[in-house]
Design an enzyme around this catalytic site. Structure first.
Site, PDB file in Angstrom:
ATOM      1  N   ARG A 178       4.736   2.447   0.461  1.00 19.88           N
ATOM      2  CA  ARG A 178       5.820   1.454   0.432  1.00 19.88           C
ATOM      3  C   ARG A 178       7.128   2.102   0.010  1.00 19.88           C
ATOM      4  O   ARG A 178       8.174   1.843   0.590  1.00 19.88           O
ATOM      5  CB  ARG A 178       5.457   0.310  -0.514  1.00 19.88           C
TER       6      ARG A 178
ATOM      7  N   ASP B 123      -0.461   3.764   4.830  1.00 20.19           N
ATOM      8  CA  ASP B 123      -0.541   2.301   4.841  1.00 20.19           C
ATOM      9  C   ASP B 123       0.326   1.782   5.978  1.00 20.19           C
ATOM     10  O   ASP B 123       0.884   2.565   6.763  1.00 20.19           O
ATOM     11  CB  ASP B 123      -0.112   1.713   3.496  1.00 20.19           C
TER      12      ASP B 123
ATOM     13  N   HIS C 214      -4.770  -1.787   7.219  1.00 20.10           N
ATOM     14  CA  HIS C 214      -3.550  -1.145   6.715  1.00 20.10           C
ATOM     15  C   HIS C 214      -3.218   0.092   7.550  1.00 20.10           C
ATOM     16  O   HIS C 214      -2.931   1.160   7.021  1.00 20.10           O
ATOM     17  CB  HIS C 214      -3.707  -0.787   5.239  1.00 20.10           C
TER      18      HIS C 214
ATOM     19  N   GLU D  16      -8.832  -5.285   2.617  1.00 24.03           N
ATOM     20  CA  GLU D  16      -7.908  -6.187   3.318  1.00 24.03           C
ATOM     21  C   GLU D  16      -7.831  -5.900   4.817  1.00 24.03           C
ATOM     22  O   GLU D  16      -6.745  -5.687   5.370  1.00 24.03           O
ATOM     23  CB  GLU D  16      -6.517  -6.100   2.673  1.00 24.03           C
TER      24      GLU D  16
ATOM     25  N   TYR E   1      -3.322  -3.642 -13.061  1.00 24.65           N
ATOM     26  CA  TYR E   1      -2.330  -3.402 -12.022  1.00 24.65           C
ATOM     27  C   TYR E   1      -0.954  -3.286 -12.671  1.00 24.65           C
ATOM     28  O   TYR E   1      -0.413  -4.271 -13.200  1.00 24.65           O
ATOM     29  CB  TYR E   1      -2.357  -4.525 -10.984  1.00 24.65           C
TER      30      TYR E   1
ATOM     31  N   ASP F 141       1.892  -2.673 -11.249  1.00 22.81           N
ATOM     32  CA  ASP F 141       3.022  -3.205 -10.492  1.00 22.81           C
ATOM     33  C   ASP F 141       3.266  -4.671 -10.825  1.00 22.81           C
ATOM     34  O   ASP F 141       4.232  -5.261 -10.348  1.00 22.81           O
ATOM     35  CB  ASP F 141       2.794  -3.041  -8.991  1.00 22.81           C
TER      36      ASP F 141
ATOM     37  N   TRP G 281       1.114  -0.105  -7.183  1.00 20.94           N
ATOM     38  CA  TRP G 281       1.572  -0.292  -5.804  1.00 20.94           C
ATOM     39  C   TRP G 281       3.097  -0.369  -5.819  1.00 20.94           C
ATOM     40  O   TRP G 281       3.689  -1.019  -6.680  1.00 20.94           O
ATOM     41  CB  TRP G 281       0.944  -1.548  -5.210  1.00 20.94           C
TER      42      TRP G 281
ATOM     43  N   GLU H 128       5.639  -1.524  -3.811  1.00 23.42           N
ATOM     44  CA  GLU H 128       6.528  -2.418  -3.077  1.00 23.42           C
ATOM     45  C   GLU H 128       7.849  -2.655  -3.813  1.00 23.42           C
ATOM     46  O   GLU H 128       8.921  -2.686  -3.205  1.00 23.42           O
ATOM     47  CB  GLU H 128       5.846  -3.766  -2.837  1.00 23.42           C
TER      48      GLU H 128
END
Length: 742
Positions: free
Chosen positions: A146, A175, A248, A312, A403, A405, A453, A455
């Site tokens: 990302r 990804d 992904h 996912e 997590y 993030d 992550w 993002e």
């Protein structure tokens, strides 16, 4: 376990097994020598010497003399645990004995943390320390798809991982939003897949999405990867690459569209999320491509494990793809879930043939776990538990605990983050070995990992603010024994670490002086606000009229009972000065406060606060939906009955509905309020079908004044997300908060 006879260490993180402090002090001078045994690689000294010179202004020479000032040895008999060490500091000499080279290295990291500079002198307090890790796998994950971080930033963070005894760097390299590793056989991965046309501005949940219009990307050359892996290896860190599959994959498909079910065209994703276009599982060329990629990846990474993702992966395109359906038929598979298992299993066999093992996210359990696979449990702890019960190795990395993030503070000014709320205390108090596992099964939990992550980490400084200091809490979870942990003591040692982090130019989040709250119900069904701070010895002062708190305001001594609407503001004070930001919380008081609420369907996942008090506590959930106030129903309807305790006059009803289609949060197709005096016979008094706002829809209904004891609220879930929307076919979330009665 630390005993009363032992003195607490001044600052070592993670907390050692046993620490005894003495009154002696070792003082460094320019003639001090480091003596290393022949079986110790000088690379072990690299980080220590670099940091030592930065604080002392001079370097320490390395020697093989018999009586050096600092003596490093490997002694597996004296130190019986792998990666363990014994550190002894007297006024005359420092001795570090390690079970192995890693143990010697970790002893040096503890030494680094204990260095003091006073009036130009570099000293270390006298100690005898015995230490070894609880878990063999102590991991930190970083997504560079990302947002891309240059090798210099990666190396800087590797130094920090090593300093706090984290021994695995999980490098998420591919990804939907970018392919970040050079594959020479497929040059379009560099020219197309490594770049996206633009990047979303703001949060994914915003609608409509806005973009910056700026091309973005980058990738690591194979030479850069080799350099980073070598750098990490010198610091006893194993780098595990992740090449994501079968989902992904949009960035790869943009360059090689024949690998998708439809043939494209595809574009590297410009916003965050899950995409239906994945690798075609019925196309043999897909496996040829991935095997060729692995043939270039494996020589770069000597790690036993290769991470293949597996998370996912929507099955939407597989369900209508002739090749995928033929594969299901030819391989005698039950459905698309078993097709995913086939995909993972086929790649696992190839990697096994190359002498490697796979790790995958817990979705690789779908359709049956392939033999020899290690599960990385992220959606919760269930995947790790299931794997351990099947005698498969597992690594615990549940998103609601580790997590990084996620938001680390609920203060309104907190920078944009992923979504949830993971404060320092929550990371620290996480226990990877759950009660569901027997002693034998628990052996299959190999360790724990925090994930980051990227993002909402567009720069190294933003990433560091999310990683530190929570990464240090993870380090203690992974290394220190369960019995030896103490959060209050950790906070003291963390403050001791602050100058070290500053010296290493780490942009750590200043969450130490903030207020953390909890809201509880009193014995007489009123709302009580509880406040605490992570600053030892500090005091909290607060106001109830919305004014700024000061030293002349009320001092917090215990839970504050909320009897009237308004805003409470509070601040932390130490030595007469305010520390950190001002805290505030708004309360709305109405007739349903603290009343009994009965739910027909129970809330689910991370949106189940565990009781119904949050629906009638006078606190409105925020637009960030991470404060524990929102109740979420995945695919289920809401049916709630509030018992006011007696019949009384009502004329206003309300509820808050959260609508973010980009987070699978959908408004109800119908909302109704019904009233009753006896709990059996209800009359509908209000209905609503339109919820126009992207965000919080505050429903406030003025009704004809009438008598009622029971209020029934019904909201019909959207059900299955329709075609053309984000993640079609998935269950919609119905998000509600605060049933208001006046």
């Amino acid at each position: 376990m630390i005993t009363q006879a032992q003195v607490k260490e001044e600052g070592i993180i993670p907390r050692p097994i046993k620490v005894v402090k003495t009154n002696e002090v070792f003082t460094f001078n320019k003639s001090a020598l480091i003596g290393i045994a022949p079986d110790i690689d000088a690379d072990n000294l690299t980080f220590f010497n670099t940091y030592f010179k930065s604080v002392a202004g001079f370097s320490l020479a390395v020697s093989h003399k018999l009586n050096p000032s600092i003596h490093l040895t490997i002694d597996s008999e004296a130190v019986t645990h792998p990666e363990g060490y014994k550190l002894s500091v007297t006024a005359k000499q420092i001795n570090i004995a390690g079970h192995d080279a890693a143990g010697v290295f970790y002893g040096l990291q503890s030494l680094t943390q204990l260095l003091k500079v006073t009036n130009g002198k570099v000293t270390i307090q006298g100690y005898t320390i015995t230490d070894y890790p609880r878990f063999a796998y102590r991991g930190m994950h970083l997504d560079v798809s990302r947002h891309f971080f240059k090798p210099e930033a990666i190396k800087k963070w590797i130094d920090l991982l090593a300093l706090y005894k984290i021994n695995t760097f999980h490098w998420h390299l591919t990804d939907d939003q970018g392919w970040r590793i050079e594959i020479k056989k497929y040059p379009l991965l560099q020219s197309i897949s490594a770049y996206r046309d633009e990047t979303i501005i703001g949060h994914k949940k915003d609608s409509p999405h806005k973009f910056d219009g700026v091309r973005y990307g980058g990738y690591y050359t194979q030479d850069e990867v080799k350099e980073i892996v070598k750098y990490a290896t010198q610091r006893h860190i194993t780098v595990i690459p992740e090449i994501e599959m079968p989902g992904h994959a949009l960035a790869a498909l943009a360059a090689y569209p024949q690998l998708g079910c439809t043939g494209g065209p595809y574009k590297t994703a410009t916003y965050w999320g899950i995409f239906d276009d994945v690798y075609c599982a019925g196309n043999d060329e897909t496996f040829t491509f991935l095997q060729n990629v692995m043939d270039e990846v494996l020589p770069l990474f000597p790690s036993k494990y290769i991470h293949i993702g597996g998370d996912e992966c929507p099955k939407t395109k597989w369900k209508v793809c002739p090749k995928c359906q033929q594969r299901i038929k030819d391989e005698h598979l039950k459905d698309e879930k078993e097709l995913q298992s086939y995909f993972i299993g086929r790649m696992e066999k190839y990697l096994n043939s190359k002498g490697r093992q796979i790790i995958g996210w817990d979705e690789i359990l779908e359709g049956g776990l392939t033999p020899g696979a290690t599960v990385m449990s992220w959606t919760g702890e269930e995947g790790g538990i299931a794997a351990a019960k099947q005698h498969h190795d597992a690594i615990m990395t549940p998103e609601k605990y580790v997590y990084l993030d996620y938001y680390q503070s609920l203060y309104p000014a907190e920078p944009l983050a992923g979504g949830g709320y993971t404060p320092l205390s929550k990371v620290y108090n996480y226990e990877p070995i759950t009660n569901e596992l027997s002693g034998e099964e628990a052996k299959y939990i190999k360790g724990v990992q925090a994930n980051a992550w990227s993002e909402y980490m567009a720069s190294p400084a933003q990433a560091e603010r999310q990683l530190f200091p929570r990464m240090l809490a993870l380090a203690e979870v992974a290394w220190s024994s369960k019995e030896n942990k103490s959060y209050p003591d950790f906070l003291k040692r963390l403050r001791y670490q602050q100058p070290l982090l500053k010296k290493l130019n780490i942009n750590a989040a200043d969450v130490f002086d903030e207020i953390i709250d909890s809201v509880t119900e009193t014995a007489d069904h009123q709302v009580a606000l509880n406040l605490q701070t992570t600053l030892p010895g500090a005091k909290i002062f607060y106001t109830t009229d919305g004014t700024e708190p000061g030293l002349n305001s009320k001092g917090y001594t215990g839970a504050i009972t909320i009897a009237s609407p308004g805003i409470i503001k509070a601040a932390v004070f130490n030595n007469g000065r305010q520390q950190g930001r001002t805290y505030e919380k708004s309360f709305t008081i109405h007739k349903a406060i603290g009343k009994t609420v009965t739910l027909k369907n129970q809330p689910q996942g991370g949106f189940n606060p565990g009781n119904t008090f949050g629906l009638v506590n006078g606190i409105f959930g925020s637009k960030l939906y991470n404060d524990g106030q929102w109740y979420g129903f995945s695919g289920d309807d809401l049916e709630a009955v509030v018992d006011l305790g007696n019949v009384q006059s009502i004329s206003k009803l309300g509820i808050n509905i959260l609508k973010y289609h980009w987070q699978k949060m959908w408004e109800p197709t119908l909302l109704t309020f019904e009233v009753s005096t006896d709990g059996s016979n209800y009359t509908e008094v209000y209905r609503q079908t339109d919820f126009p706002d992207n965000g919080i829809n505050a429903v406030r209904a003025n009704i004809k004044t009438q008598q009622a004891r029971y209020i029934r609220v019904k909201a019909t879930n959207k059900g299955i997300i329709p075609p053309g929307e984000y993640i079609p076919g998935a269950k919609a979330w119905l998000m509600v908060d605060e049933i208001i009665v006046n």
